[in-house]
Design a protein around this motif. Structure first.
Motif, PDB file in Angstrom:
ATOM      1  N   GLN A 414       2.224  -5.619   0.021  1.00  0.00           N
ATOM      2  CA  GLN A 414       1.422  -4.263   0.621  1.00  0.00           C
ATOM      3  C   GLN A 414       0.494  -5.175   1.445  1.00  0.00           C
ATOM      4  OE1 GLN A 414       1.210  -1.221   0.040  1.00  0.00           O
ATOM      5  NE2 GLN A 414       2.944  -0.995  -1.372  1.00  0.00           N
ATOM      6  N   THR A 428      -6.824  -1.682   0.497  1.00  0.00           N
ATOM      7  CA  THR A 428      -5.684  -0.758   0.444  1.00  0.00           C
ATOM      8  C   THR A 428      -4.479  -1.400  -0.104  1.00  0.00           C
ATOM      9  OG1 THR A 428      -6.208   0.633   2.570  1.00  0.00           O
ATOM     10  CG2 THR A 428      -3.963   0.807   1.757  1.00  0.00           C
ATOM     11  N   HIS A 432      -2.990   0.392  -3.745  1.00  0.00           N
ATOM     12  CA  HIS A 432      -1.788   0.584  -4.104  1.00  0.00           C
ATOM     13  C   HIS A 432      -1.081  -0.209  -5.137  1.00  0.00           C
ATOM     14  CE1 HIS A 432      -0.809   2.221   0.414  1.00  0.00           C
ATOM     15  NE2 HIS A 432      -1.559   2.924  -0.473  1.00  0.00           N
ATOM     16  N   THR A 433      -1.494  -1.540  -5.372  1.00  0.00           N
ATOM     17  CA  THR A 433      -0.914  -2.183  -6.482  1.00  0.00           C
ATOM     18  C   THR A 433      -1.238  -1.709  -7.801  1.00  0.00           C
ATOM     19  OG1 THR A 433      -0.842  -4.185  -4.873  1.00  0.00           O
ATOM     20  CG2 THR A 433      -0.567  -4.602  -7.130  1.00  0.00           C
ATOM     21  N   TRP A 435      -2.173   1.029  -8.419  1.00  0.00           N
ATOM     22  CA  TRP A 435      -1.373   2.412  -8.641  1.00  0.00           C
ATOM     23  C   TRP A 435      -0.116   2.225  -9.438  1.00  0.00           C
ATOM     24  CZ3 TRP A 435      -3.257   6.718  -9.433  1.00  0.00           C
ATOM     25  CH2 TRP A 435      -4.084   7.466  -8.705  1.00  0.00           C
ATOM     26  N   TRP A 436       0.691   1.133  -9.021  1.00  0.00           N
ATOM     27  CA  TRP A 436       1.669   0.356  -9.698  1.00  0.00           C
ATOM     28  C   TRP A 436       1.322   0.105 -11.246  1.00  0.00           C
ATOM     29  CZ3 TRP A 436       6.807   0.538  -8.477  1.00  0.00           C
ATOM     30  CH2 TRP A 436       7.290   0.705  -7.313  1.00  0.00           C
TER      31      TRP A 436
END
Length: 460
Positions: A414, A428, A432-433, A435-436
């Motif tokens: 990412q 960002t 995103h990480t 969210w994982w």
């Protein structure tokens, strides 16, 4: 009983501390040893994996040499590894010495649960787990604070040297208070074939996943070969574990018990979520918010406070209504507490993030107590040592996967994808990480349904 708990936890605290104390130091160590975050994460992954892989040896060693001898040997080995880590001259030597540390720590961990559960039985499992799991959950959470203080005031090398006085105190207490005799009867057979198959299988899988970001995808020799080797070795171990007359490293027959299957899966996912995020969070504060190591460590305190708050209630509720509903509530809280980090930007309020960490800590603490209690539902007294070893292995293997997958596979990719956007792009990538990480946490809701519900009232 109280004396036994004090002796065992005094010796175990340094090894538990080292499951997280390095996290805040990753950025500093990487600069000092001239390496990258995907490489330095092996300092954490190697420790957790070796920690997990030697856990089954403790049962064999206990039956052969006795509790005091095994405990003191393991603690002395951990002490030697700590001193060597502090003196490491490059990243390769540091990773190797962390493996030595992990071997010592992994030998000690299952002895705590095994000795105490066999002493009191399983009727008050929730309250017992609330007592002994407190340092297991809280010590790794407060590790970053200790690391931040040491890095700011002295040097990252002292995050390892600080173990010396604690280990020495643990050795003295063990020598004076643990019984020194050997157990009656013969020692259990050691699973040499399992030792030759399972650790290399997990290393192959982890290495292959970690190389995905380096090689730019899955379709490369450096990824395919270790992943394939890991899968083949894991299949070979599974076939061996179901046929061997020796006690296997992970007894797959225990998975015939519905509650144990659910608890084991949950502990794997919890390990992934706890240890993966425990590496991500300090990095987020240091790299995105540009906080110092000490500040990053202090910002992790709310999660520790959150994990302490519900522990007595969680143990009581588990004994009263069963682990299923308690775990579902805990997992939901942990997921909710992670979401604000997935939505955070460069200037998100620290108060909001601190409140989120309190919620996340409360959820993880609640779920861990109930899961550990639920894991022993339906397990016979003779199976307790094997079940104890299995759930610990799965928890720390999950942690090693969390560090490798979330950092080397997801965060690194990412960050590369959003590198052109500068600081905003890095924020960002972390979002995103996270969210994982939230998804991995929420995924635990599924195996939680396999746990036992409300206990049936005893017949008159």
């Amino acid at each position: 009983m109280v004396k036994l708990i004090v002796v065992l936890l005094t010796g175990a605290i340094p090894s538990l501390l080292d499951t997280s104390i390095v996290n805040v130091a990753v950025d500093t160590i990487g600069r000092d040893l001239h390496t990258t975050v995907p490489v330095i994460q092996w300092v954490i992954t190697g420790y957790l994996l070796s920690f997990a892989m030697v856990i089954p040896l403790s049962g064999w060693a206990l039956s052969r040499f006795g509790g005091r001898a095994v405990w003191m040997f393991s603690l002395a080995l951990f002490l030697a590894g700590s001193v060597a880590c502090g003196a490491a001259w490059n990243i390769d030597s540091l990773i190797a010495f962390r493996v030595v540390q992990g071997i010592g720590g992994g030998m000690m961990t299952p002895l705590i649960t095994t000795l105490l559960v066999q002493a009191v039985g399983t009727s008050q499992m929730g309250r017992l787990m609330a007592a002994i799991s407190l340092p297991i959950v809280v010590v790794p959470i407060f590790g970053p604070v200790v690391a931040g203080l040491i890095i700011t005031k002295i040097s990252w090398r002292w995050i390892f040297y600080v173990n010396v006085p604690m280990c020495l105190a643990g050795l003295v207490l063990a020598w004076r208070h643990l019984p020194g005799g050997r157990p009656q009867g013969g020692a259990a057979r050691i699973d040499l074939t399992g030792l030759a198959l399972l650790p290399p299988a997990l290393v192959g899988l982890l290495y292959g996943l970690a190389e995905v970001s380096t090689d730019g995808g899955f379709a490369h020799r450096g990824v395919i070969i270790p992943l394939s080797a890991g899968i083949v070795l894991l299949a070979a171990y599974s076939a061996h574990a179901l046929r061997t007359s020796a006690t296997p490293m992970v007894d797959l027959k225990l998975f015939r018990l519905r509650g144990f299957t659910g608890a084991s899966t949950l502990l794997f996912l919890a390990g992934l979520s706890i240890y993966g995020a425990m590496l991500l969070l300090p990095l987020y504060f240091q790299q995105v918010r540009h906080d110092t190591a000490l500040t990053a460590g202090l910002l992790m305190v709310p999660q520790g406070l959150g994990s302490i708050a519900p522990r007595t209630l969680a143990g009581q509720l588990t004994d009263k209504i069963g682990p299923r509903l308690v775990v579902l509530a805990g997992v939901a809280l942990a997921a909710i507490g992670t979401i604000p980090f997935a939505l955070a930007g460069l200037h998100t309020s620290y108060w909001l993030l601190g409140a989120a960490l309190v919620v996340r800590g409360a959820g993880l603490g609640t779920a861990t107590i109930a899961v550990m209690a639920g894991a022993f539902g339906g397990v016979s007294r003779e199976q307790v040592p094997h079940a104890s070893s299995a759930i610990r292995i799965l928890q720390f293997v999950g942690g090693s996967f969390g560090a490798a997958v979330l950092v080397a596979l997801i965060l690194d990719r990412q960050a590369a994808a959003h590198a052109a956007a500068g600081a905003a792009g890095l924020a960002t990538a972390y979002a995103h990480t996270f969210w994982w990480c939230t998804g991995f946490t929420a995924l635990a809701l599924i195996p939680a349904l396999l746990l036992a519900g409300r206990p049936k009232p005893a017949k008159a």
